[in-house]
Design a protein around this motif. Structure first.
Motif, PDB file in Angstrom:
ATOM      1  N   ILE A 181       0.860  -1.175   0.000  1.00 42.85           N
ATOM      2  CA  ILE A 181       0.000   0.000   0.000  1.00 42.85           C
ATOM      3  C   ILE A 181       0.900   1.229   0.000  1.00 42.85           C
ATOM      4  CG2 ILE A 181      -1.675   1.323   1.358  1.00 42.85           C
ATOM      5  CD1 ILE A 181      -2.755  -1.406   2.345  1.00 42.85           C
ATOM      6  N   GLY A 182       0.592   2.179  -0.878  1.00 47.33           N
ATOM      7  CA  GLY A 182       1.377   3.400  -0.959  1.00 47.33           C
ATOM      8  C   GLY A 182       2.426   3.380  -2.064  1.00 47.33           C
ATOM      9  N   ASP A 183       2.667   2.208  -2.673  1.00 46.14           N
ATOM     10  CA  ASP A 183       3.620   2.140  -3.786  1.00 46.14           C
ATOM     11  C   ASP A 183       3.046   2.841  -5.006  1.00 46.14           C
ATOM     12  OD1 ASP A 183       5.359   0.644  -2.266  1.00 46.14           O
ATOM     13  OD2 ASP A 183       4.862  -1.281  -3.212  1.00 46.14           O
ATOM     14  N   ASN A 184       3.910   3.397  -5.836  1.00 50.17           N
ATOM     15  CA  ASN A 184       3.496   4.062  -7.064  1.00 50.17           C
ATOM     16  C   ASN A 184       3.264   2.995  -8.135  1.00 50.17           C
ATOM     17  OD1 ASN A 184       3.356   5.398  -9.558  1.00 50.17           O
ATOM     18  ND2 ASN A 184       4.616   7.080  -8.793  1.00 50.17           N
ATOM     19  N   TRP A 185       2.000   2.814  -8.541  1.00 49.69           N
ATOM     20  CA  TRP A 185       1.623   1.774  -9.491  1.00 49.69           C
ATOM     21  C   TRP A 185       2.310   1.960 -10.849  1.00 49.69           C
ATOM     22  CZ3 TRP A 185       0.095  -2.937  -9.457  1.00 49.69           C
ATOM     23  CH2 TRP A 185      -0.427  -3.520 -10.597  1.00 49.69           C
ATOM     24  N   ASP A 186       2.441   3.201 -11.307  1.00 50.37           N
ATOM     25  CA  ASP A 186       3.079   3.453 -12.598  1.00 50.37           C
ATOM     26  C   ASP A 186       4.536   2.991 -12.603  1.00 50.37           C
ATOM     27  OD1 ASP A 186       0.760   4.501 -13.679  1.00 50.37           O
ATOM     28  OD2 ASP A 186       1.267   6.551 -13.105  1.00 50.37           O
ATOM     29  N   ASP A 187       5.240   3.209 -11.500  1.00 49.46           N
ATOM     30  CA  ASP A 187       6.630   2.766 -11.407  1.00 49.46           C
ATOM     31  C   ASP A 187       6.734   1.241 -11.419  1.00 49.46           C
ATOM     32  OD1 ASP A 187       7.501   5.368 -11.323  1.00 49.46           O
ATOM     33  OD2 ASP A 187       7.772   5.410  -9.140  1.00 49.46           O
ATOM     34  N   ILE A 188       5.793   0.602 -10.770  1.00 51.52           N
ATOM     35  CA  ILE A 188       5.811  -0.860 -10.694  1.00 51.52           C
ATOM     36  C   ILE A 188       5.509  -1.489 -12.059  1.00 51.52           C
ATOM     37  CG2 ILE A 188       4.621  -2.873  -9.712  1.00 51.52           C
ATOM     38  CD1 ILE A 188       4.314  -1.176  -7.132  1.00 51.52           C
ATOM     39  N   THR A 189       4.555  -0.933 -12.781  1.00 52.29           N
ATOM     40  CA  THR A 189       4.126  -1.542 -14.048  1.00 52.29           C
ATOM     41  C   THR A 189       5.026  -1.191 -15.225  1.00 52.29           C
ATOM     42  OG1 THR A 189       2.562   0.272 -14.413  1.00 52.29           O
ATOM     43  CG2 THR A 189       1.713  -1.734 -13.375  1.00 52.29           C
ATOM     44  N   LYS A 190       5.965  -0.274 -15.048  1.00 53.55           N
ATOM     45  CA  LYS A 190       6.883   0.069 -16.141  1.00 53.55           C
ATOM     46  C   LYS A 190       7.701  -1.129 -16.580  1.00 53.55           C
ATOM     47  CE  LYS A 190       7.748   4.924 -15.194  1.00 53.55           C
ATOM     48  NZ  LYS A 190       8.738   5.877 -14.674  1.00 53.55           N
ATOM     49  N   GLY A 191       8.051  -1.992 -15.672  1.00 46.57           N
ATOM     50  CA  GLY A 191       8.877  -3.144 -16.003  1.00 46.57           C
ATOM     51  C   GLY A 191      10.344  -2.793 -15.950  1.00 46.57           C
ATOM     52  N   LYS A 192      11.146  -3.812 -16.182  1.00 49.58           N
ATOM     53  CA  LYS A 192      12.586  -3.638 -16.106  1.00 49.58           C
ATOM     54  C   LYS A 192      13.243  -4.294 -17.309  1.00 49.58           C
ATOM     55  CE  LYS A 192      12.961  -3.422 -11.057  1.00 49.58           C
ATOM     56  NZ  LYS A 192      11.811  -2.620 -10.950  1.00 49.58           N
ATOM     57  N   THR A 193      14.454  -3.854 -17.587  1.00 50.69           N
ATOM     58  CA  THR A 193      15.278  -4.452 -18.634  1.00 50.69           C
ATOM     59  C   THR A 193      16.622  -4.807 -18.016  1.00 50.69           C
ATOM     60  OG1 THR A 193      14.219  -3.085 -20.331  1.00 50.69           O
ATOM     61  CG2 THR A 193      16.318  -4.098 -20.902  1.00 50.69           C
ATOM     62  N   ILE A 194      17.036  -6.056 -18.220  1.00 47.53           N
ATOM     63  CA  ILE A 194      18.334  -6.506 -17.727  1.00 47.53           C
ATOM     64  C   ILE A 194      19.295  -6.513 -18.909  1.00 47.53           C
ATOM     65  CG2 ILE A 194      19.606  -8.443 -16.712  1.00 47.53           C
ATOM     66  CD1 ILE A 194      16.948  -9.265 -15.360  1.00 47.53           C
ATOM     67  N   ILE A 195      20.440  -5.875 -18.733  1.00 48.07           N
ATOM     68  CA  ILE A 195      21.462  -5.807 -19.784  1.00 48.07           C
ATOM     69  C   ILE A 195      22.597  -6.758 -19.402  1.00 48.07           C
ATOM     70  CG2 ILE A 195      23.004  -4.311 -21.103  1.00 48.07           C
ATOM     71  CD1 ILE A 195      20.004  -3.581 -21.331  1.00 48.07           C
ATOM     72  N   ILE A 196      22.929  -7.670 -20.338  1.00 43.44           N
ATOM     73  CA  ILE A 196      23.975  -8.664 -20.104  1.00 43.44           C
ATOM     74  C   ILE A 196      25.109  -8.434 -21.093  1.00 43.44           C
ATOM     75  CG2 ILE A 196      24.517 -11.129 -20.144  1.00 43.44           C
ATOM     76  CD1 ILE A 196      21.594 -11.637 -19.426  1.00 43.44           C
ATOM     77  N   LYS A 197      26.324  -8.470 -20.585  1.00 41.64           N
ATOM     78  CA  LYS A 197      27.508  -8.335 -21.451  1.00 41.64           C
ATOM     79  C   LYS A 197      28.434  -9.503 -21.145  1.00 41.64           C
ATOM     80  CE  LYS A 197      31.016  -5.007 -22.873  1.00 41.64           C
ATOM     81  NZ  LYS A 197      31.520  -3.651 -22.685  1.00 41.64           N
ATOM     82  N   ASP A 198      28.644 -10.360 -22.129  1.00 42.42           N
ATOM     83  CA  ASP A 198      29.484 -11.548 -21.987  1.00 42.42           C
ATOM     84  C   ASP A 198      29.091 -12.393 -20.773  1.00 42.42           C
ATOM     85  OD1 ASP A 198      30.900 -10.969 -24.308  1.00 42.42           O
ATOM     86  OD2 ASP A 198      32.425  -9.823 -23.234  1.00 42.42           O
ATOM     87  N   GLY A 199      27.787 -12.589 -20.596  1.00 44.27           N
ATOM     88  CA  GLY A 199      27.291 -13.456 -19.546  1.00 44.27           C
ATOM     89  C   GLY A 199      27.185 -12.820 -18.164  1.00 44.27           C
ATOM     90  N   VAL A 200      27.503 -11.533 -18.051  1.00 47.14           N
ATOM     91  CA  VAL A 200      27.472 -10.841 -16.763  1.00 47.14           C
ATOM     92  C   VAL A 200      26.442  -9.722 -16.826  1.00 47.14           C
ATOM     93  CG1 VAL A 200      28.840  -9.485 -15.124  1.00 47.14           C
ATOM     94  CG2 VAL A 200      29.908 -11.358 -16.371  1.00 47.14           C
ATOM     95  N   ILE A 201      25.611  -9.624 -15.792  1.00 49.43           N
ATOM     96  CA  ILE A 201      24.634  -8.532 -15.730  1.00 49.43           C
ATOM     97  C   ILE A 201      25.392  -7.240 -15.457  1.00 49.43           C
ATOM     98  CG2 ILE A 201      22.662  -7.570 -14.464  1.00 49.43           C
ATOM     99  CD1 ILE A 201      21.893 -10.505 -13.812  1.00 49.43           C
ATOM    100  N   VAL A 202      25.248  -6.278 -16.375  1.00 49.36           N
ATOM    101  CA  VAL A 202      25.967  -5.018 -16.220  1.00 49.36           C
ATOM    102  C   VAL A 202      25.034  -3.866 -15.837  1.00 49.36           C
ATOM    103  CG1 VAL A 202      27.903  -5.613 -17.697  1.00 49.36           C
ATOM    104  CG2 VAL A 202      25.877  -4.555 -18.701  1.00 49.36           C
ATOM    105  N   GLU A 203      23.713  -4.075 -16.040  1.00 52.30           N
ATOM    106  CA  GLU A 203      22.785  -2.986 -15.742  1.00 52.30           C
ATOM    107  C   GLU A 203      21.372  -3.534 -15.627  1.00 52.30           C
ATOM    108  OE1 GLU A 203      21.454   1.282 -17.770  1.00 52.30           O
ATOM    109  OE2 GLU A 203      22.958   0.040 -18.753  1.00 52.30           O
ATOM    110  N   ILE A 204      20.592  -2.929 -14.738  1.00 52.04           N
ATOM    111  CA  ILE A 204      19.160  -3.206 -14.633  1.00 52.04           C
ATOM    112  C   ILE A 204      18.466  -1.868 -14.789  1.00 52.04           C
ATOM    113  CG2 ILE A 204      17.272  -4.037 -13.199  1.00 52.04           C
ATOM    114  CD1 ILE A 204      19.322  -5.885 -11.819  1.00 52.04           C
ATOM    115  N   ARG A 205      17.680  -1.748 -15.853  1.00 55.81           N
ATOM    116  CA  ARG A 205      17.035  -0.471 -16.171  1.00 55.81           C
ATOM    117  C   ARG A 205      15.536  -0.521 -15.890  1.00 55.81           C
ATOM    118  NH1 ARG A 205      19.195  -0.112 -22.282  1.00 55.81           N
ATOM    119  NH2 ARG A 205      21.397   0.157 -21.836  1.00 55.81           N
ATOM    120  N   GLU A 206      15.034   0.626 -15.480  1.00 56.77           N
ATOM    121  CA  GLU A 206      13.581   0.836 -15.438  1.00 56.77           C
ATOM    122  C   GLU A 206      13.165   1.255 -16.825  1.00 56.77           C
ATOM    123  OE1 GLU A 206      11.650   0.572 -12.551  1.00 56.77           O
ATOM    124  OE2 GLU A 206      13.448  -0.039 -11.448  1.00 56.77           O
ATOM    125  N   ARG A 207      12.099   0.733 -17.310  1.00 55.45           N
ATOM    126  CA  ARG A 207      11.668   1.099 -18.680  1.00 55.45           C
ATOM    127  C   ARG A 207      11.068   2.460 -18.714  1.00 55.45           C
ATOM    128  NH1 ARG A 207       8.653  -4.260 -20.710  1.00 55.45           N
ATOM    129  NH2 ARG A 207      10.155  -5.647 -19.873  1.00 55.45           N
TER     130      ARG A 207
END
Length: 130
Positions: free
Chosen positions: A104-130
């Protein structure tokens, strides 16, 4: 409470990842070619038994072979496109689902945006909010 959220996984094109992708495409292409050869062999084998109508049998096998040949053409196109792409390009690799805690109190728009995981040579280098 927990909900499922879609997460996109992208790979950064590097020399190593490009080499792996090209090898994967070549292996897939070789497998499809083997399947075409096997289908031709099976067709000839079944034609000799004369238990089935030659025309309908050939049509069914031709359809299967054509399907695989189209996939081979698609792989050739993908290899060509991969050769054109510069290193550092991001290629969509997968779509996953993740469990997200919501309260309760979380921003629904932020939650539903989703995320993108960026992988470089098998290693996670970044997690982005869409």
């Amino acid at each position: 409470m927990q909900i499922l959220q879609n997460v996109t996984v992208k790979r950064v094109l590097t020399e190593k990842s490009k080499e792996l992708l090209v090898n994967k495409y070549h292996n897939n292409k070789a497998q499809l070619q083997k399947e075409c050869d096997q289908l031709l062999f099976e067709l000839k084998k079944l034609e000799k038994t004369r238990k089935y109508s030659a025309a309908s049998l050939k049509a069914q096998f031709d359809k299967e072979i054509d399907t695989r040949k189209e996939k081979i053409k698609l792989i050739d196109f993908q290899i060509e496109q991969l050769e054109i792409l510069p290193f550092g390009s991001e290629l969509k690799d997968d779509d996953l689902q993740s469990i997200v805690d919501i309260n309760i109190g979380d921003n629904w728009d932020d939650i539903t945006k989703g995320k993108t995981i960026i992988i470089k040579d098998g290693v996670i280098v970044e997690i982005r909010e869409r």
